[in-house]
Design a protein around this motif. Structure first.
Motif, PDB file in Angstrom:
ATOM      1  N   ASP A  15       0.852  -1.215   0.079  1.00  0.00           N
ATOM      2  CA  ASP A  15      -0.076  -0.191   0.200  1.00  0.00           C
ATOM      3  C   ASP A  15       0.919   1.331  -0.059  1.00  0.00           C
ATOM      4  OD1 ASP A  15      -2.558  -1.259   0.094  1.00  0.00           O
ATOM      5  OD2 ASP A  15      -1.885  -1.871   2.246  1.00  0.00           O
ATOM      6  N   THR A  16       1.938   1.164   0.870  1.00  0.00           N
ATOM      7  CA  THR A  16       2.695   2.333   0.887  1.00  0.00           C
ATOM      8  C   THR A  16       3.413   2.551  -0.341  1.00  0.00           C
ATOM      9  OG1 THR A  16       3.282   1.808   3.257  1.00  0.00           O
ATOM     10  CG2 THR A  16       4.598   3.508   2.541  1.00  0.00           C
ATOM     11  N   PHE A  17       3.990   1.579  -0.764  1.00  0.00           N
ATOM     12  CA  PHE A  17       4.749   1.482  -2.198  1.00  0.00           C
ATOM     13  C   PHE A  17       3.907   2.014  -3.302  1.00  0.00           C
ATOM     14  CE2 PHE A  17       7.311  -0.589  -5.500  1.00  0.00           C
ATOM     15  CZ  PHE A  17       8.632  -0.014  -5.319  1.00  0.00           C
ATOM     16  N   CYS A  18       2.707   1.783  -3.252  1.00  0.00           N
ATOM     17  CA  CYS A  18       1.763   2.064  -4.436  1.00  0.00           C
ATOM     18  C   CYS A  18       1.595   3.845  -4.075  1.00  0.00           C
ATOM     19  CB  CYS A  18       0.221   1.531  -4.351  1.00  0.00           C
ATOM     20  SG  CYS A  18       0.663  -0.203  -4.782  1.00  0.00           S
ATOM     21  N   GLU A  19       1.500   4.193  -2.882  1.00  0.00           N
ATOM     22  CA  GLU A  19       1.427   5.735  -2.668  1.00  0.00           C
ATOM     23  C   GLU A  19       2.348   6.608  -3.183  1.00  0.00           C
ATOM     24  OE1 GLU A  19       0.515   5.700   1.485  1.00  0.00           O
ATOM     25  OE2 GLU A  19      -1.603   4.865   1.296  1.00  0.00           O
ATOM     26  N   THR A  20       3.735   5.750  -3.542  1.00  0.00           N
ATOM     27  CA  THR A  20       4.933   6.390  -3.610  1.00  0.00           C
ATOM     28  C   THR A  20       4.885   6.681  -5.146  1.00  0.00           C
ATOM     29  OG1 THR A  20       5.927   5.066  -1.895  1.00  0.00           O
ATOM     30  CG2 THR A  20       7.451   6.513  -3.461  1.00  0.00           C
ATOM     31  N   PRO A  21       5.101   8.242  -5.552  1.00  0.00           N
ATOM     32  CA  PRO A  21       4.910   8.527  -6.961  1.00  0.00           C
ATOM     33  C   PRO A  21       5.938   7.835  -7.740  1.00  0.00           C
ATOM     34  CG  PRO A  21       4.708  10.619  -5.635  1.00  0.00           C
ATOM     35  CD  PRO A  21       5.139   9.239  -4.442  1.00  0.00           C
ATOM     36  N   ASN A  34      -3.059   0.848  -7.597  1.00  0.00           N
ATOM     37  CA  ASN A  34      -2.745   0.206  -6.200  1.00  0.00           C
ATOM     38  C   ASN A  34      -3.708  -1.089  -6.031  1.00  0.00           C
ATOM     39  OD1 ASN A  34      -5.591   1.153  -5.412  1.00  0.00           O
ATOM     40  ND2 ASN A  34      -4.708   3.122  -5.442  1.00  0.00           N
ATOM     41  N   GLY A  35      -3.565  -1.501  -5.033  1.00  0.00           N
ATOM     42  CA  GLY A  35      -4.332  -2.727  -4.580  1.00  0.00           C
ATOM     43  C   GLY A  35      -5.910  -2.538  -3.881  1.00  0.00           C
ATOM     44  N   ASP A  55      -6.608 -12.205 -14.381  1.00  0.00           N
ATOM     45  CA  ASP A  55      -5.577 -10.964 -14.504  1.00  0.00           C
ATOM     46  C   ASP A  55      -5.668 -10.286 -13.065  1.00  0.00           C
ATOM     47  OD1 ASP A  55      -5.517 -11.342 -17.239  1.00  0.00           O
ATOM     48  OD2 ASP A  55      -7.318 -10.214 -17.840  1.00  0.00           O
ATOM     49  N   ASN A  56      -4.760  -9.483 -12.825  1.00  0.00           N
ATOM     50  CA  ASN A  56      -4.719  -8.947 -11.667  1.00  0.00           C
ATOM     51  C   ASN A  56      -3.715  -7.963 -11.505  1.00  0.00           C
ATOM     52  OD1 ASN A  56      -2.098 -10.421 -10.765  1.00  0.00           O
ATOM     53  ND2 ASN A  56      -3.391 -12.134 -10.835  1.00  0.00           N
ATOM     54  N   PHE A  57      -3.448  -7.393 -10.387  1.00  0.00           N
ATOM     55  CA  PHE A  57      -2.582  -6.292 -10.005  1.00  0.00           C
ATOM     56  C   PHE A  57      -1.091  -6.773 -10.127  1.00  0.00           C
ATOM     57  CE2 PHE A  57       0.423  -4.049  -6.944  1.00  0.00           C
ATOM     58  CZ  PHE A  57       0.270  -2.777  -7.471  1.00  0.00           C
ATOM     59  N   GLU A  58      -0.308  -6.571 -11.175  1.00  0.00           N
ATOM     60  CA  GLU A  58       0.897  -7.197 -11.307  1.00  0.00           C
ATOM     61  C   GLU A  58       2.146  -6.185 -10.906  1.00  0.00           C
ATOM     62  OE1 GLU A  58       2.372 -10.048 -12.073  1.00  0.00           O
ATOM     63  OE2 GLU A  58       4.163  -9.087 -12.200  1.00  0.00           O
ATOM     64  N   TRP A  59       2.105  -5.846  -9.740  1.00  0.00           N
ATOM     65  CA  TRP A  59       2.932  -5.346  -8.854  1.00  0.00           C
ATOM     66  C   TRP A  59       3.407  -4.111  -9.549  1.00  0.00           C
ATOM     67  CZ3 TRP A  59       2.354  -7.572  -4.721  1.00  0.00           C
ATOM     68  CH2 TRP A  59       2.181  -8.715  -4.548  1.00  0.00           C
ATOM     69  N   ALA A  60       4.711  -3.861  -9.834  1.00  0.00           N
ATOM     70  CA  ALA A  60       5.380  -2.317 -10.312  1.00  0.00           C
ATOM     71  C   ALA A  60       4.587  -2.320 -11.736  1.00  0.00           C
ATOM     72  CB  ALA A  60       6.577  -2.403 -10.498  1.00  0.00           C
ATOM     73  N   GLU A  61       4.078  -3.156 -12.406  1.00  0.00           N
ATOM     74  CA  GLU A  61       3.546  -3.128 -13.767  1.00  0.00           C
ATOM     75  C   GLU A  61       1.980  -2.668 -13.534  1.00  0.00           C
ATOM     76  OE1 GLU A  61       5.473  -3.175 -16.254  1.00  0.00           O
ATOM     77  OE2 GLU A  61       7.170  -3.902 -15.421  1.00  0.00           O
TER      78      GLU A  61
END
Ligand code: FCB
Length: 443
Positions: A41-47, A55-56, A403-409
């Motif tokens: 969650d934190t990482f997704c908030e980081t521009p 995000n997830g 299909d789902n949230f593919e991390w940094a992609e």
């Protein structure tokens, strides 16, 4: 190509061979209000960290739609479903059990068992509770002990309802991508960080194995490692040495401690300050006997010597790749398994992930992903080859169910055998899903 074909009487077409589909908590669940914050969650908030700034928080809304999703899994005719438990969903900040959060997984497991689908539960698929990261995360040795306590709590809650537990998913990714090069959460960098995190992850694995076996001795226990087989760019001695270093640094760094209780020789080449702090007894804890090994395979990589005593990774060019840019090279899967079998005394092997991101188009309620069908066909045939060469392969999981949230992609890369329309959450089985079902159900 629209069907999967294996040689008739292939040993991987036996009824005992387990076929499944796989997912992970952060990538599909959504429903953040029911859990603590995680490092993702934190990482997704980081521009700048996630390609499409996503995000997830919603993902595939699996927490809401789980019953339908299990019916979907059942409709594919699979024997097993591999999913992960969200650590931040099942604990409170003081480490105690979040009963409501845990109930979600109890119900899920009951529903799977009710339908005769074997639950394969992964305890750590990268979503570390943020409050633990605030205390150093995997750089802090204590996290390994917190992981053990959490794993034990899950076993108490799920009892013997789980067919197989995996402690960690791909510690390479958590340690290297997350703490060494910073492209995954928590986004830290530095060799010392990466190697330290890896050691604590492996320690957590060993501690959890010991604790869980005591609580629920009838389940199977293992770990899931990803392998990217390494090939030299040329036959030169320097390139071959560099390739061996790369293999030890990215693959055997996790495998050798788990199987044999030692780090590979390449550790000697690291600056002494970058080596992990190994306390007496750690390696014995890490090398607990496994009931099975989970192997994740997507691609191979090629290497050359960098002229300074280390290795350079070569970016795949002029070769067939998936949408991730990963070379499609199925023969590496056979060669990997055969070489692991030669090198180690292996427990039974499940391929716990294999699959491809392709440029899917939904039209008329169909996705004709013939390229993905071919990817699966070629990799299943590569497994057939490994099996007839004597590798003790017992199962296979397609990554991913949907299909789902593919991390940094983010959501731009689609790995599912089921298409997800994120605007409506409608699921559509792709041609690859239909082909997979056909292969499995015709056995
Ligand atoms: C693996 C991960 C999985 C998925 C695939 C494509 O490294 O375990 O969650 O992202 O890659």
């Amino acid at each position: 190509m629209n069907i999967l074909t294996l040689p008739t009487k292939s040993p991987i077409l036996s009824k005992e061979f387990v076929y499944g589909v796989a997912t992970s908590s952060f990538q599909i669940e959504g429903a953040p209000q029911g859990r603590l914050k995680s490092i993702w969650d934190t990482f997704c908030e980081t521009p700048g960290k996630i390609a499409d700034n996503s995000n997830g928080l919603i993902a595939c809304e699996h927490v809401k739609r789980w019953r339908d999703d299990i019916a979907l899994i059942d409709s594919l005719g699979v024997d097993a479903y591999r999913f992960s438990i969200s650590w931040p969903r099942v604990v409170h900040k003081d480490g105690s059990l979040n009963k409501e959060g845990m109930q979600f997984y109890v119900d899920l497991v009951d529903e799977l068992n009710g339908r005769g689908i074997k639950p394969f539960v992964t305890l750590y698929h990268w979503d570390l509770p943020q409050y633990l990261e605030d205390n150093g995360g995997w750089l802090n040795r204590d996290t390994a002990y917190h992981f053990r306590d959490y794993a034990e709590m899950v076993c108490r809650a799920l009892g013997n309802k789980v067919h197989a537990y995996a402690t960690l998913n791909e510690p390479f990714c958590s340690a290297y991508l997350g703490y060494e090069i910073g492209v995954h959460a928590p986004g830290l960098t530095g060799q010392a960080n990466g190697r330290k995190a890896a050691h604590h992850l492996l320690l957590g694995h060993g501690l959890a194995m010991q604790a869980m076996r005591k609580v629920t001795p009838d389940s199977l226990y293992g770990i899931v490692l990803n392998f990217t087989p390494c090939y030299p760019e040329s036959d030169s001695a320097a390139d071959k040495t560099a390739t061996r270093q790369a293999d030890e640094y990215i693959n055997q760094w996790y495998m050798q401690p788990v199987m044999e209780g030692t780090y590979p020789d390449v550790i000697e080449q690291l600056d002494i300050n970058n080596r992990p702090d190994i306390l007496p007894g750690d390696m014995a804890v890490i090398s607990q006997p496994l009931d099975y090994l989970g192997v994740n395979f997507y691609t191979r990589l090629r290497y050359r010597a960098d002229g300074k005593g280390w290795f350079d990774e070569i970016q795949p060019t002029n070769v067939a790749t998936t949408e991730m840019g990963w070379e499609i090279y199925p023969q590496a899967l056979t060669e990997l398994l055969v070489s692991l079998d030669k090198r180690y005394s292996l427990p039974p092997i499940y391929i716990t992930e294999n699959g491809a991101a392709m440029d899917d188009k939904l039209a008329d309620n169909q996705v004709n992903d013939e390229d993905r069908v071919k990817y699966y066909n070629d990799h299943l045939n590569a497994l057939h080859q490994a099996k007839i060469q004597g590798v003790n392969l017992v199962g296979y999981f397609a990554w991913s169910l949907m299909d789902n949230f593919e991390w940094a992609e983010g959501y731009e890369k689609r790995f599912g055998i089921v298409y997800v329309d994120y605007a409506t959450q409608k699921r559509t089985v792709k041609l690859s899903g239909l082909a997979y079902k056909n292969l499995i159900t015709q056995r």
